[in-house]
Write a protein that holds these residues in place. Structure first.
Motif: not given
Length: 61
Positions: A9-17
């Motif tokens: 989830q952290h990696h997905l959120r970082a990619a979105d940002l």
């Protein structure tokens, strides 16, 4: 929550940002030519006003 799930989830959120930041950066760069034209236009107006208001030398006959 499992650590692997949390990390995913952290990696997905970082990619979105990162994608959102890139989109913002591209939009800001697209607006730059307009700002340059505006600045150039006002500079030309200022030069024209200075030329129009400068005293002209008297014509000698």
């Amino acid at each position: 929550m499992h650590t692997g799930t949390h990390l995913a989830q952290h990696h997905l959120r970082a990619a979105d940002l990162r994608a959102e930041a890139d989109a913002y950066r591209l939009a800001a760069e697209a607006k730059q030519p307009h700002a340059i034209r505006t600045r150039l236009g006002w500079t030309l107006v200022e030069v024209g006003l200075r030329l129009a208001s400068s005293p002209r030398p008297a014509l000698a006959h």
